[in-house]
Design a protein around this motif. Sequence first.
Motif, PDB file in Angstrom:
ATOM      1  N   GLY A 366       0.845  -1.183   0.000  1.00  0.00           N
ATOM      2  CA  GLY A 366       0.000   0.000   0.000  1.00  0.00           C
ATOM      3  C   GLY A 366       0.881   1.234   0.000  1.00  0.00           C
ATOM      4  N   GLU A 367       0.724   2.082   1.002  1.00  0.00           N
ATOM      5  CA  GLU A 367       1.576   3.268   1.143  1.00  0.00           C
ATOM      6  C   GLU A 367       2.670   3.069   2.180  1.00  0.00           C
ATOM      7  OE1 GLU A 367       1.416   5.874  -0.835  1.00  0.00           O
ATOM      8  OE2 GLU A 367      -0.238   4.929  -1.911  1.00  0.00           O
ATOM      9  N   GLU A 368       2.725   1.878   2.780  1.00  0.00           N
ATOM     10  CA  GLU A 368       3.714   1.601   3.823  1.00  0.00           C
ATOM     11  C   GLU A 368       5.031   1.136   3.209  1.00  0.00           C
ATOM     12  OE1 GLU A 368       3.611   1.791   7.132  1.00  0.00           O
ATOM     13  OE2 GLU A 368       1.508   2.252   7.512  1.00  0.00           O
ATOM     14  N   LEU A 369       6.106   1.870   3.468  1.00  0.00           N
ATOM     15  CA  LEU A 369       7.436   1.470   3.015  1.00  0.00           C
ATOM     16  C   LEU A 369       7.970   0.409   3.971  1.00  0.00           C
ATOM     17  CD1 LEU A 369       9.855   1.925   1.077  1.00  0.00           C
ATOM     18  CD2 LEU A 369      10.688   3.637   2.707  1.00  0.00           C
ATOM     19  N   VAL A 370       8.203  -0.806   3.461  1.00  0.00           N
ATOM     20  CA  VAL A 370       8.656  -1.899   4.335  1.00  0.00           C
ATOM     21  C   VAL A 370      10.113  -2.276   4.074  1.00  0.00           C
ATOM     22  CG1 VAL A 370       6.334  -2.831   4.589  1.00  0.00           C
ATOM     23  CG2 VAL A 370       7.776  -3.673   2.741  1.00  0.00           C
ATOM     24  N   TYR A 371      10.699  -1.760   2.976  1.00  0.00           N
ATOM     25  CA  TYR A 371      12.109  -2.079   2.710  1.00  0.00           C
ATOM     26  C   TYR A 371      12.704  -1.008   1.805  1.00  0.00           C
ATOM     27  CZ  TYR A 371      16.381  -4.457   1.309  1.00  0.00           C
ATOM     28  OH  TYR A 371      17.701  -4.764   1.086  1.00  0.00           O
ATOM     29  N   GLU A 372      13.966  -0.651   2.067  1.00  0.00           N
ATOM     30  CA  GLU A 372      14.697   0.315   1.240  1.00  0.00           C
ATOM     31  C   GLU A 372      16.176  -0.013   1.293  1.00  0.00           C
ATOM     32  OE1 GLU A 372      14.398   4.347   2.498  1.00  0.00           O
ATOM     33  OE2 GLU A 372      14.962   5.176   0.538  1.00  0.00           O
ATOM     34  N   ASN A 373      16.828  -0.040   0.130  1.00  0.00           N
ATOM     35  CA  ASN A 373      18.258  -0.357   0.083  1.00  0.00           C
ATOM     36  C   ASN A 373      18.844   0.256  -1.191  1.00  0.00           C
ATOM     37  OD1 ASN A 373      20.845  -1.446   0.099  1.00  0.00           O
ATOM     38  ND2 ASN A 373      20.163  -3.464   0.765  1.00  0.00           N
ATOM     39  N   GLU A 374      19.924   1.007  -1.041  1.00  0.00           N
ATOM     40  CA  GLU A 374      20.590   1.621  -2.186  1.00  0.00           C
ATOM     41  C   GLU A 374      21.648   0.660  -2.731  1.00  0.00           C
ATOM     42  OE1 GLU A 374      23.038   5.689  -3.452  1.00  0.00           O
ATOM     43  OE2 GLU A 374      22.216   5.465  -1.427  1.00  0.00           O
ATOM     44  N   LEU A 375      21.486   0.244  -3.989  1.00  0.00           N
ATOM     45  CA  LEU A 375      22.451  -0.662  -4.605  1.00  0.00           C
ATOM     46  C   LEU A 375      23.757   0.066  -4.872  1.00  0.00           C
ATOM     47  CD1 LEU A 375      20.224  -2.570  -7.200  1.00  0.00           C
ATOM     48  CD2 LEU A 375      20.647  -3.101  -4.799  1.00  0.00           C
ATOM     49  N   GLU A 376      24.861  -0.661  -4.747  1.00  0.00           N
ATOM     50  CA  GLU A 376      26.179  -0.072  -4.970  1.00  0.00           C
ATOM     51  C   GLU A 376      27.047  -1.033  -5.761  1.00  0.00           C
ATOM     52  OE1 GLU A 376      27.731   0.748  -1.107  1.00  0.00           O
ATOM     53  OE2 GLU A 376      26.454   2.502  -0.758  1.00  0.00           O
ATOM     54  N   GLY A 377      28.125  -0.521  -6.329  1.00  0.00           N
ATOM     55  CA  GLY A 377      29.138  -1.345  -6.984  1.00  0.00           C
ATOM     56  C   GLY A 377      28.587  -2.231  -8.079  1.00  0.00           C
ATOM     57  N   GLU A 378      28.956  -3.519  -8.005  1.00  0.00           N
ATOM     58  CA  GLU A 378      28.555  -4.471  -9.044  1.00  0.00           C
ATOM     59  C   GLU A 378      27.043  -4.655  -9.099  1.00  0.00           C
ATOM     60  OE1 GLU A 378      30.648  -8.099  -8.497  1.00  0.00           O
ATOM     61  OE2 GLU A 378      32.633  -7.232  -8.880  1.00  0.00           O
ATOM     62  N   CYS A 379      26.383  -4.565  -7.954  1.00  0.00           N
ATOM     63  CA  CYS A 379      24.925  -4.717  -7.944  1.00  0.00           C
ATOM     64  C   CYS A 379      24.261  -3.574  -8.705  1.00  0.00           C
ATOM     65  CB  CYS A 379      24.406  -4.757  -6.508  1.00  0.00           C
ATOM     66  SG  CYS A 379      24.817  -6.291  -5.637  1.00  0.00           S
ATOM     67  N   LEU A 380      24.726  -2.369  -8.477  1.00  0.00           N
ATOM     68  CA  LEU A 380      24.167  -1.218  -9.193  1.00  0.00           C
ATOM     69  C   LEU A 380      24.439  -1.327 -10.687  1.00  0.00           C
ATOM     70  CD1 LEU A 380      22.791   1.519  -9.223  1.00  0.00           C
ATOM     71  CD2 LEU A 380      25.012   2.570  -8.723  1.00  0.00           C
ATOM     72  N   GLU A 381      25.658  -1.734 -11.040  1.00  0.00           N
ATOM     73  CA  GLU A 381      26.002  -1.888 -12.453  1.00  0.00           C
ATOM     74  C   GLU A 381      25.146  -2.972 -13.107  1.00  0.00           C
ATOM     75  OE1 GLU A 381      29.903  -3.016 -15.243  1.00  0.00           O
ATOM     76  OE2 GLU A 381      30.082  -2.888 -13.051  1.00  0.00           O
ATOM     77  N   ARG A 382      24.930  -4.038 -12.391  1.00  0.00           N
ATOM     78  CA  ARG A 382      24.163  -5.167 -12.935  1.00  0.00           C
ATOM     79  C   ARG A 382      22.711  -4.787 -13.198  1.00  0.00           C
ATOM     80  NH1 ARG A 382      24.072 -11.061  -9.918  1.00  0.00           N
ATOM     81  NH2 ARG A 382      22.558 -12.132 -11.237  1.00  0.00           N
ATOM     82  N   TYR A 383      22.057  -4.177 -12.209  1.00  0.00           N
ATOM     83  CA  TYR A 383      20.629  -3.918 -12.333  1.00  0.00           C
ATOM     84  C   TYR A 383      20.317  -2.568 -12.994  1.00  0.00           C
ATOM     85  CZ  TYR A 383      19.847  -8.199  -9.835  1.00  0.00           C
ATOM     86  OH  TYR A 383      19.817  -9.524  -9.504  1.00  0.00           O
ATOM     87  N   SER A 384      21.345  -1.796 -13.306  1.00  0.00           N
ATOM     88  CA  SER A 384      21.130  -0.588 -14.106  1.00  0.00           C
ATOM     89  C   SER A 384      20.791  -0.929 -15.553  1.00  0.00           C
ATOM     90  CB  SER A 384      22.378   0.303 -14.072  1.00  0.00           C
ATOM     91  OG  SER A 384      22.589   0.816 -12.780  1.00  0.00           O
ATOM     92  N   LYS A 385      21.018  -2.181 -15.938  1.00  0.00           N
ATOM     93  CA  LYS A 385      20.760  -2.610 -17.314  1.00  0.00           C
ATOM     94  C   LYS A 385      19.334  -3.124 -17.525  1.00  0.00           C
ATOM     95  CE  LYS A 385      25.614  -4.042 -17.717  1.00  0.00           C
ATOM     96  NZ  LYS A 385      26.533  -5.200 -17.901  1.00  0.00           N
TER      97      LYS A 385
END
Length: 423
Positions: A366-385
């Motif tokens: 709904g409107e409840e934020l239950v998880y938040e995580n900023e991707l970095e490094g290889e994870c950010l590069e991987r999922y930026s695609k």
Amino acid sequence: MFVVVALQVLLGTSLSAVLDPSLTEWKLIETDYEQVMFPLRDYILEVKAIRPDVYDTNPPYGELVRTDKHTTMMAMLHAGTWRKHVGRLVWNTIKYDRGYDIAIDECDARYQGYHSFPAGGAKEQIWAWNFFPDNVILTCNDELQYSQHFDEGDVNARKPTLPQTCRALGDADIDRITFRHMAGEYIRGRPKVEPTETPPKPETEPQVEPTKPPPKPETEPKVEPTESEPLPKPETEPQVEPTRSELPDEVVIPPEVNPTCDCWTLECGYCSNMECAVKHDLINSEVGITVQSELRGKGFKSRSIILFDGDGNAIGTLQWNSKSLFLTGCISCQLHMPAAVRQIKPGTKVEWTVTLTDGVLELKVGEELVYENELEGECLERYSKVESFSFYDTTCESTYNLTKDMEAGEMMTPDCAGTCPQE
């Protein structure tokens, strides 16, 4: 006897890992100990099992450290030689009350529970083990019952080799299998379907037939209309409604709500056909993927979204339920739901929203934020695609929002190309 065993070992080390063509058809396992050459990286292992008529879902054997053999199937995995044992799969044709249903020895510290009773309680069951570089999944009659990511093996003092053995299993080149306690069952290999590209049609110039110049029209004298004769209305071009993607950004329109078509079908090439996917630039869009699904029983059914790059290659899988969230190769964590979410009654339709804007993974109920995580490094590069996504292990009852900045494939229709009949 020694000569026979020695010859078998010698042949096993020299044979190439090629599946016997006859194994693409059902093969009967005749004994409780049978060895078969089987390249598990290239083929899905399918097992046709028969559930016994009499069984006990709560057997009285102490701590349940062993499984009930007449409901149990076991596959010993080998790489390169029969002497090199790399894995053991143990699973059952029934769901136990205490959840002692399935285990991969090299990954699980204890037995795991199925998502549901296999095949809905049907006697004949079709099991499918599908090994990927990062994970393995097990389905029964096309319903997901178990999944394991090789980087997320259990950690347990009683099994000091964990979790390293789990990653080693994922890296092993498995080419042969020993089947135990499975006499009377059937096995076969199903080739993994690779995505195929449809060759573009050659561009051809339309042929124009030579025509004679039209004759000049005869001019008639202009007649001024009288007051009693109304002037003819000028012809207007028919108005064409703009498509969703052509609308300006400031125009807000409600999204289409369509079923979450399951890509794990033959028609969808078992999640390789991009006509069963939705194009969406998830990393650069503030609009995420919103799914509506019903809360059932004591928890939420697991949800899985497969993420693809621009060439249609699977990058990873995002899975979540009311207890945990997993993103292939990057995130595996427990979720702490707010009290308002924990109090939702079974049967209530719940809206989940996943966003990956600017590399920040968020999950909302709904409107409840239950998880938040900023991707970095290889994870950010991987999922930026990420440029598209498909739904896996979903039902016709769950739905998702198709927004104006998304483009659904041809198979992602309101009736999922006929697999989800509309009322």
